[in-house]
Design an enzyme around this catalytic site. Structure first.
Site, mmCIF file in Angstrom:
data_model
loop_
_atom_site.group_PDB
_atom_site.id
_atom_site.type_symbol
_atom_site.label_atom_id
_atom_site.label_comp_id
_atom_site.label_asym_id
_atom_site.label_seq_id
_atom_site.Cartn_x
_atom_site.Cartn_y
_atom_site.Cartn_z
ATOM 1 N N GLY A 1 0.862 -1.182 0.000
ATOM 2 C CA GLY A 1 0.000 0.000 0.000
ATOM 3 C C GLY A 1 0.897 1.230 0.000
ATOM 4 N N LEU A 2 1.885 1.192 -0.888
ATOM 5 C CA LEU A 2 2.987 2.164 -0.815
ATOM 6 C C LEU A 2 2.528 3.589 -1.106
ATOM 7 C CD1 LEU A 2 5.859 0.146 -2.550
ATOM 8 C CD2 LEU A 2 5.213 0.206 -0.122
ATOM 9 N N HIS B 1 6.847 5.658 2.234
ATOM 10 C CA HIS B 1 7.663 4.480 1.912
ATOM 11 C C HIS B 1 8.718 4.832 0.862
ATOM 12 C CE1 HIS B 1 3.682 2.431 2.945
ATOM 13 N NE2 HIS B 1 4.516 1.861 3.793
ATOM 14 N N THR C 1 -0.753 4.094 5.027
ATOM 15 C CA THR C 1 -1.608 3.234 4.202
ATOM 16 C C THR C 1 -3.038 3.243 4.750
ATOM 17 O OG1 THR C 1 0.325 1.876 3.767
ATOM 18 C CG2 THR C 1 -1.818 0.882 3.280
HETATM 19 P P1 AMP Z 1 4.408 -0.056 6.857
HETATM 20 O O1 AMP Z 1 4.204 -0.449 5.436
HETATM 21 O O2 AMP Z 1 3.329 0.798 7.424
HETATM 22 O O3 AMP Z 1 4.777 -1.231 7.738
HETATM 23 O O4 AMP Z 1 5.695 0.887 6.864
HETATM 24 C C1 AMP Z 1 6.908 0.465 6.306
HETATM 25 C C2 AMP Z 1 7.977 1.493 6.653
HETATM 26 O O5 AMP Z 1 7.609 2.767 6.136
HETATM 27 C C3 AMP Z 1 8.172 1.674 8.168
HETATM 28 O O6 AMP Z 1 9.554 1.817 8.454
HETATM 29 C C4 AMP Z 1 7.402 2.942 8.428
HETATM 30 O O7 AMP Z 1 7.848 3.642 9.586
HETATM 31 C C5 AMP Z 1 7.679 3.738 7.166
HETATM 32 N N1 AMP Z 1 6.663 4.768 6.958
HETATM 33 C C6 AMP Z 1 5.319 4.626 6.977
HETATM 34 N N2 AMP Z 1 4.710 5.811 6.799
HETATM 35 C C7 AMP Z 1 5.701 6.746 6.660
HETATM 36 C C8 AMP Z 1 5.730 8.162 6.461
HETATM 37 N N3 AMP Z 1 4.602 8.863 6.368
HETATM 38 N N4 AMP Z 1 6.927 8.765 6.363
HETATM 39 C C9 AMP Z 1 8.078 8.057 6.465
HETATM 40 N N5 AMP Z 1 8.130 6.719 6.661
HETATM 41 C C10 AMP Z 1 6.952 6.065 6.759
#
Ligand code: AMP
Length: 279
Positions: free
Chosen positions: A32-33, A37, A186
């Site tokens: 759900g990039l 991400h 996401t």
């Molecule tokens: P997730 O897919 O939510 O598990 O996130 C994967 C990575 O992306 C994790 O290291 C999160 O902290 C990072 N991440 C999620 N949202 C953001 C954002 N808005 N800004 C920066 N990094 C993010």
């Protein structure tokens, strides 16, 4: 960019890169990039020769009544975005690939995993650390990159990696926000049009709390003020100002402050934080 669904395929590619002396940076995600991400991916490209991203919705970090079954699955779109950002390998495994012995884990997080999000989501961080440990075992990167958006998660992964993977360099990147301040997530897709209009108020309250802190307000006073303001629009789960290095109470030795919060808007749970020097 090749998409790998098996450990064998991924590892044979990574082994060939490594044998040519190339450094591998790894960015784990649940897909759900969004631009948050992708900021990690772009940063990774400055730091290493080859970039591997994983997309895996990890069942062990979701509680029984949470959104595991409805978590957005956008693999096609994710692949297109990662192609545009010119990464080298995508790892998109099945649950069986990650957990061939079943979902139980011996790795438990420290007491930092019991507070804040851990108090509202029992076992959540055990699952997070379990999957990152497993992914590190498989990918064996030189560098791994995480977002400060999930600040408590970042600290707990750092603790785990220090213990089990001291050879991996962990780096973090600041939270990427929408123009109105909403931290990209996401889960923002769950918000209705009306909720989406309200939700930027969360960041405004965080900014106000930071200002209150810098204006020498007592922590109790500024957190109560923030909770009162937030409760006009949200159901507040927690709102705390803590030592950013330990997530314990601020003391004279504290050098960095973390103001962290979690709120519900309807059935959507949102988290956000601000990290800054004590000054
Ligand atoms: P997730 O897919 O939510 O598990 O996130 C994967 C990575 O992306 C994790 O290291 C999160 O902290 C990072 N991440 C999620 N949202 C953001 C954002 N808005 N800004 C920066 N990094 C993010």
């Amino acid at each position: 960019m090749k998409t790998h669904t098996t450990i064998q395929s991924l590892q044979s590619t990574i082994d060939s890169w490594r044998s040519q002396g190339q450094r591998i940076a790894f960015v784990p995600t649940m897909g759900g990039l969004h631009d948050g991400h992708l900021s990690l991916v772009d940063f990774a490209k400055q730091k290493a020769d080859k970039i591997v991203v994983s997309v895996f919705v990890n069942p062990t970090q979701f509680g029984k009544n949470e959104d595991f079954d409805q978590y957005p699955n956008k693999l096609e779109q994710d692949i297109a975005l990662l192609e545009q950002h010119q990464i080298d390998g995508l790892y998109s495994p099945s649950v069986e690939q990650i957990y061939p012995q079943g979902l139980d884990s011996d790795i438990k997080v420290s007491e930092v995993g019991d507070i804040l999000c851990g108090a509202s989501r029992p076992g959540h961080f055990d699952g997070v650390v379990q999957v990152v440990h497993r992914l590190f075992e498989i990918v064996k990167p030189s560098i791994a990159i995480f977002g400060q958006k999930d600040y408590q998660q970042l600290l707990l992964i750092t603790q785990m990696a220090t213990q089990y993977f001291p050879e991996i360099e962990l780096l973090s990147q600041p939270t990427i926000r929408e123009q109105d301040g909403l931290a990209m997530s996401t889960r923002n897709q769950y918000l209705s049009i009306d909720e989406r209009k309200i939700v930027p108020r969360l960041y405004q309250v965080l900014l106000q709390a930071k200002q209150d802190y810098l204006d020498n307000a007592l922590v109790e006073v500024l957190t109560n003020r923030a909770k009162n303001t937030l409760s006009e629009d949200f159901k507040v789960d927690y709102f705390e100002a803590l030592d950013a290095n330990t997530l314990k109470q601020i003391t004279d030795n504290t050098s960095k402050i973390a103001i962290l919060c979690s709120v519900y808007l309807g059935s959507t749970r949102l988290i956000d934080n601000i990290i800054f020097n004590k000054g």
